[in-house]
Design an enzyme around this catalytic site. Structure first.
Site, PDB file in Angstrom:
ATOM      1  N   ASP A  52       0.813  -1.221   0.000  1.00  0.00           N
ATOM      2  CA  ASP A  52       0.000   0.000   0.000  1.00  0.00           C
ATOM      3  C   ASP A  52       0.848   1.274   0.000  1.00  0.00           C
ATOM      4  O   ASP A  52       0.492   2.263  -0.640  1.00  0.00           O
ATOM      5  CB  ASP A  52      -0.955   0.001   1.197  1.00  0.00           C
ATOM      6  CG  ASP A  52      -2.161  -0.909   0.954  1.00  0.00           C
ATOM      7  OD1 ASP A  52      -2.116  -1.689  -0.018  1.00  0.00           O
ATOM      8  OD2 ASP A  52      -3.132  -0.833   1.728  1.00  0.00           O
ATOM      9  N   ASN A  94      -4.725  -2.061  -4.245  1.00  0.00           N
ATOM     10  CA  ASN A  94      -5.936  -2.247  -3.427  1.00  0.00           C
ATOM     11  C   ASN A  94      -5.846  -1.360  -2.192  1.00  0.00           C
ATOM     12  O   ASN A  94      -6.303  -1.720  -1.123  1.00  0.00           O
ATOM     13  CB  ASN A  94      -6.073  -3.720  -3.023  1.00  0.00           C
ATOM     14  CG  ASN A  94      -7.492  -4.046  -2.551  1.00  0.00           C
ATOM     15  OD1 ASN A  94      -8.404  -3.218  -2.654  1.00  0.00           O
ATOM     16  ND2 ASN A  94      -7.672  -5.236  -2.013  1.00  0.00           N
ATOM     17  N   ASP A 325     -10.667  -2.814  12.270  1.00  0.00           N
ATOM     18  CA  ASP A 325      -9.673  -3.733  11.703  1.00  0.00           C
ATOM     19  C   ASP A 325      -9.203  -4.754  12.729  1.00  0.00           C
ATOM     20  O   ASP A 325      -9.153  -5.960  12.461  1.00  0.00           O
ATOM     21  CB  ASP A 325      -8.469  -2.955  11.157  1.00  0.00           C
ATOM     22  CG  ASP A 325      -8.802  -2.277   9.846  1.00  0.00           C
ATOM     23  OD1 ASP A 325      -9.910  -2.530   9.320  1.00  0.00           O
ATOM     24  OD2 ASP A 325      -7.977  -1.492   9.353  1.00  0.00           O
ATOM     25  N   GLU A 353     -10.950  -5.051   2.131  1.00  0.00           N
ATOM     26  CA  GLU A 353     -10.199  -5.790   1.116  1.00  0.00           C
ATOM     27  C   GLU A 353     -11.046  -6.912   0.523  1.00  0.00           C
ATOM     28  O   GLU A 353     -10.910  -7.281  -0.627  1.00  0.00           O
ATOM     29  CB  GLU A 353      -8.910  -6.338   1.708  1.00  0.00           C
ATOM     30  CG  GLU A 353      -7.768  -5.326   1.798  1.00  0.00           C
ATOM     31  CD  GLU A 353      -7.885  -4.366   2.966  1.00  0.00           C
ATOM     32  OE1 GLU A 353      -8.964  -4.271   3.588  1.00  0.00           O
ATOM     33  OE2 GLU A 353      -6.878  -3.669   3.246  1.00  0.00           O
ATOM     34  N   HIS A 397      -4.766  -9.331   3.818  1.00  0.00           N
ATOM     35  CA  HIS A 397      -3.701  -9.509   4.804  1.00  0.00           C
ATOM     36  C   HIS A 397      -4.221  -9.856   6.192  1.00  0.00           C
ATOM     37  O   HIS A 397      -3.661 -10.680   6.895  1.00  0.00           O
ATOM     38  CB  HIS A 397      -2.857  -8.234   4.859  1.00  0.00           C
ATOM     39  CG  HIS A 397      -3.645  -6.976   5.107  1.00  0.00           C
ATOM     40  ND1 HIS A 397      -3.229  -5.979   5.927  1.00  0.00           N
ATOM     41  CD2 HIS A 397      -4.850  -6.557   4.629  1.00  0.00           C
ATOM     42  CE1 HIS A 397      -4.119  -5.007   5.944  1.00  0.00           C
ATOM     43  NE2 HIS A 397      -5.111  -5.337   5.161  1.00  0.00           N
ATOM     44  N   ARG A 398      -5.319  -9.216   6.601  1.00  0.00           N
ATOM     45  CA  ARG A 398      -5.794  -9.435   7.972  1.00  0.00           C
ATOM     46  C   ARG A 398      -6.390 -10.835   8.152  1.00  0.00           C
ATOM     47  O   ARG A 398      -6.304 -11.416   9.232  1.00  0.00           O
ATOM     48  CB  ARG A 398      -6.792  -8.369   8.393  1.00  0.00           C
ATOM     49  CG  ARG A 398      -6.184  -7.006   8.357  1.00  0.00           C
ATOM     50  CD  ARG A 398      -6.794  -6.022   9.314  1.00  0.00           C
ATOM     51  NE  ARG A 398      -6.155  -4.733   9.104  1.00  0.00           N
ATOM     52  CZ  ARG A 398      -4.927  -4.434   9.493  1.00  0.00           C
ATOM     53  NH1 ARG A 398      -4.199  -5.308  10.173  1.00  0.00           N
ATOM     54  NH2 ARG A 398      -4.402  -3.266   9.217  1.00  0.00           N
ATOM     55  N   LYS A 429       0.686  -6.562   2.342  1.00  0.00           N
ATOM     56  CA  LYS A 429      -0.053  -5.297   2.279  1.00  0.00           C
ATOM     57  C   LYS A 429       0.340  -4.396   3.442  1.00  0.00           C
ATOM     58  O   LYS A 429       0.442  -3.186   3.278  1.00  0.00           O
ATOM     59  CB  LYS A 429      -1.555  -5.577   2.305  1.00  0.00           C
ATOM     60  CG  LYS A 429      -2.413  -4.369   2.031  1.00  0.00           C
ATOM     61  CD  LYS A 429      -3.830  -4.802   1.713  1.00  0.00           C
ATOM     62  CE  LYS A 429      -4.560  -3.798   0.858  1.00  0.00           C
ATOM     63  NZ  LYS A 429      -4.986  -2.616   1.567  1.00  0.00           N
TER      64      LYS A 429
END
Ligand code: DC
Length: 666
Positions: A52, A94, A325, A353, A397-398, A429
């Protein structure tokens, strides 16, 4: 970076130690844009290196900013609010934190100075809404063209056009707080008079607006506010670089290690450096949620220490609007709880995402969990009867990071299972070294770490095969021959009698061996080239016959069994060193083929050689390795035989990976 298709996590048993977090994504991309809009140079330190931030930096370069990078320090020479390039096509991957603010900034700059800019991203970016921001900017007088589906990127921002700065700019706050952030970052560029921004609807993710306001203040903009409903950018506002700015560690990334502490820091805490009680980021409040679930948390200004308190964890019901998040991590902690966990007010998960509510529910169910979901909530029941599962990560990613925590299932149930994380590289990311960092602080039973052994005679291609299989699986590689070669070399240099096994074995503990980037060091000397020489191979074969030498090297080889797994090549990997290996391969090739391969290898390195001589040497070494009494070269009973005389390297690799997959529970 080589992208492995999946990463298998064996059952993990505990955690302790210190992690340093990478820089915050939210702060990194805001600071980069602010530096780019300011006049003069800003030195940004501890910047996150990730996908990012990379797209943001590329975009700023395309807009004519000076960008110089040195490790995690980036120096930006800003535009001072003046467009240097009047046209650009910006690909923003993204990264919502690049797409939304750049759209706003370029829309108002194009309106006042003229120009035409296109912003686009990956397919998922084109499904992430931006319509509320576009509406607000159009309301202000910006000219914005939809290049795809209305309300979504890609977009074209064009000017000049006349801005109506006298009337309040109205923006919805209930889909993404990034729309308001984007306006707050862009409008100081055109603040000839007071500009009023009004929020329509209930503003979500307020802590991210706090970050925006705090960073605006660092760059000279004092926004006046009326609660969360209206914000005024004062007339005459001008971006001023603070000269130097440090990026905090990422608080959302901290959540995985806070959870790790709550689940697995049984004897000693996990210490997390880079965020703490003085952090700007709202996600540090995740520690309150973790504490409510049972974690014991201590916080300093820029550090946290977490250890297990209640076990099992305590299920809870929590409004997660303030930690959208980090809250994903709670959904995984819920598996280890004593009752259901319900996370509410998380509608924004659906436009991240990926649709994160759907993704979490689907993947948690694969492990056996019972999960219910609604438009803006998710409920997860505790899990005790775990199933091995292959977790899809949706390029999110999370998802990848929080599911790594499921590998501790052996702490809550007797029947521990492995977990496979698909496309693990998506962590890049925000946290490219996530798995390495995790592996640095967790403990595992050595017997649970998967091992593939590849044994066989000299020049059969074991090394190449082991390297390729290791690369494909993300495993470490042990070239055990190198240990015998080093021992032979050191014994010769020390003037020892190579037939005196005890004397040769005695120097093994004194060797200052290290392995870095595929090279072998003896003290400070890189001995890799020396080790590969034929003469050293002969020394190795001589010292390898002695049982004391083999015993001296035994533990050293076992120490290579580390997460996430090992490919070990040699003569006795499957028989003597790792008899419990999950897959054993015995590689052969005809003496003629091997002699030819070795010949080509030597010639390509500019070393002269003679095929028939090589073949005689090979056969002599095979004889010695096979006929010695200590760990003779022979296939393990349960080894898969692979004659690669007529196979390409790729075909051999595919064969081994095929056998490996058959043995996995996924
Ligand atoms: O695989 P290589 O050619 O690097 O091995 C050099 C010598 O070391 C080989 O002739 C036998 C010995 N060796 C061994 O005895 N056991 C091992 N696991 C690896 C090598």
């Amino acid at each position: 970076m080589f992208k492995i298709p999946f990463l298998d996590l064996p059952p993990l048993r505990g955690a302790a130690g210190t992690v340093r977090l990478p820089g915050s994504k939210s702060i990194s991309n805001r600071v980069l844009l602010l530096a780019a809009l300011s006049e003069g140079r800003t030195v940004v330190r501890d910047l996150l290196a990730s996908d990012d931030t990379a797209v943001m930096l590329e975009a700023l370069k395309a807009l004519g900013c000076g960008v110089a990078q040195d490790g995690d320090t980036v120096s930006i020479v800003g535009l001072g609010g003046k467009l240097l390039a009047k046209q650009a096509q910006l690909f923003l991957g993204n990264a919502g934190t690049a797409m939304r603010p750049l759209t706003a900034a370029l829309a108002v700059l194009a309106a006042t100075q003229g120009g035409s800019f296109e912003v686009s991203g990956v397919a998922r970016m084109h499904e992430r809404p931006i319509g509320d921001l576009v509406d607000a900017l159009r309301g202000l007088g910006c000219s914005i063209e939809d290049l795809g589906q209305p309300g979504y990127p890609p977009l074209r921002l064009r000017g000049p056009s006349t801005l109506a700065l006298g009337t309040p700019v109205r923006v919805r706050g209930d889909v993404s707080s990034q729309f308001l952030t984007a306006l707050l970052l862009a409008l100081p560029l055109v603040a000839e008079r007071d500009i009023r921004i009004e929020v329509i609807g209930e503003l979500i993710s307020k802590p991210y607006i706090e970050i925006t306001l705090a960073l605006l203040a660092r760059f000279g903009i004092g926004v006046k506010r009326e609660g969360w409903q209206a914000f005024v950018i004062p007339a005459g506002s001008r971006y001023r670089s603070p000269g130097e700015i440090f990026v905090e560690g990422d608080a959302s990334s901290a959540s995985y290690f806070v959870a790790l502490g709550a689940i697995a820091a049984i004897d000693a805490p996990i210490r997390i450096e880079g965020v703490g009680s003085e952090s700007l980021q709202g996600d540090v409040r995740f520690i309150e949620a973790a504490a409510a679930m049972g974690a014991v948390v201590q916080a300093g200004p820029n550090w946290l220490e977490v250890r297990r308190g209640a076990w099992p964890l305590k299920g809870l019901t929590l409004d997660c609007n303030h930690i959208p998040d980090a809250a994903m991590t709670l959904a995984v902690m819920a598996l280890y709880a004593d009752g259901p966990t319900t996370l509410t007010n998380i509608a924004s998960w659906r436009v991240k995402e990926t649709d994160r509510i759907a993704a979490m529910a689907t993947e948690l169910k694969k492990l056996g969990a019972q999960v219910d979901e609604g438009p803006d909530w998710i409920r997860v029941q505790p899990l005790r009867d775990w199933q091995a599962a292959s977790i899809h990560t949706y390029d999110d990613h999370r998802v990848a990071m929080c599911f790594s925590l499921t590998a501790f299932n052996g702490l809550i149930t007797d029947r521990a299972v492995s977990v496979r994380i698909l496309e693990p590289h998506c962590v890049a990311k925000t946290f490219p070294d996530y798995f390495e960092t995790l592996f640095g602080v967790v403990s595992v039973n050595a017997a649970d770490v998967p091992v593939i052994t590849i044994d066989g005679p000299t020049a059969s291609g074991k090394g190449t095969l082991a390297d390729e299989v290791g690369k494909a699986l993300g495993f470490g590689v042990l070239d055990s021959g190198a240990l015998y070669r080093v021992t032979g070399l050191a014994a010769r240099r020390a003037g020892l009698d190579l037939d005196d096994g005890e004397a040769v074995a005695a120097i093994v503990p004194t060797l200052e061996l290290s392995f870095r980037d595929g090279q072998v060091f003896l003290g400070k000397e890189d001995v890799s080239a020396r080790l590969r020489a034929e003469a050293t191979g002969l020394l190795a074969s001589q010292v390898a016959v002695h049982p004391p030498v083999r015993r001296a090297l035994h533990q050293l080889q076992l120490d290579f069994r580390r997460l996430p797994g090992l490919v070990a090549d040699g003569r006795d990997m499957g028989t003597a060193i790792f008899p419990d290996a999950d897959l054993k391969v015995f590689l052969t090739a005809s003496a003629a083929t091997r002699a030819e391969r070795r010949y080509k290898q030597l010639i390509s390195k500019g070393i002269s050689a003679n095929i028939s001589g090589l073949r005689e040497d090979l056969e002599a070494r095979d004889e010695r390795d096979k006929n010695r009494s200590a760990s003779p070269l022979e296939p393990a009973q349960d080894a898969q035989m692979l004659d690669n005389s007529a196979l390409t390297i790729e075909a051999s690799v595919d064969q081994v990976l095929g056998w490996w997959q058959q043995r996995r529970p996924f």
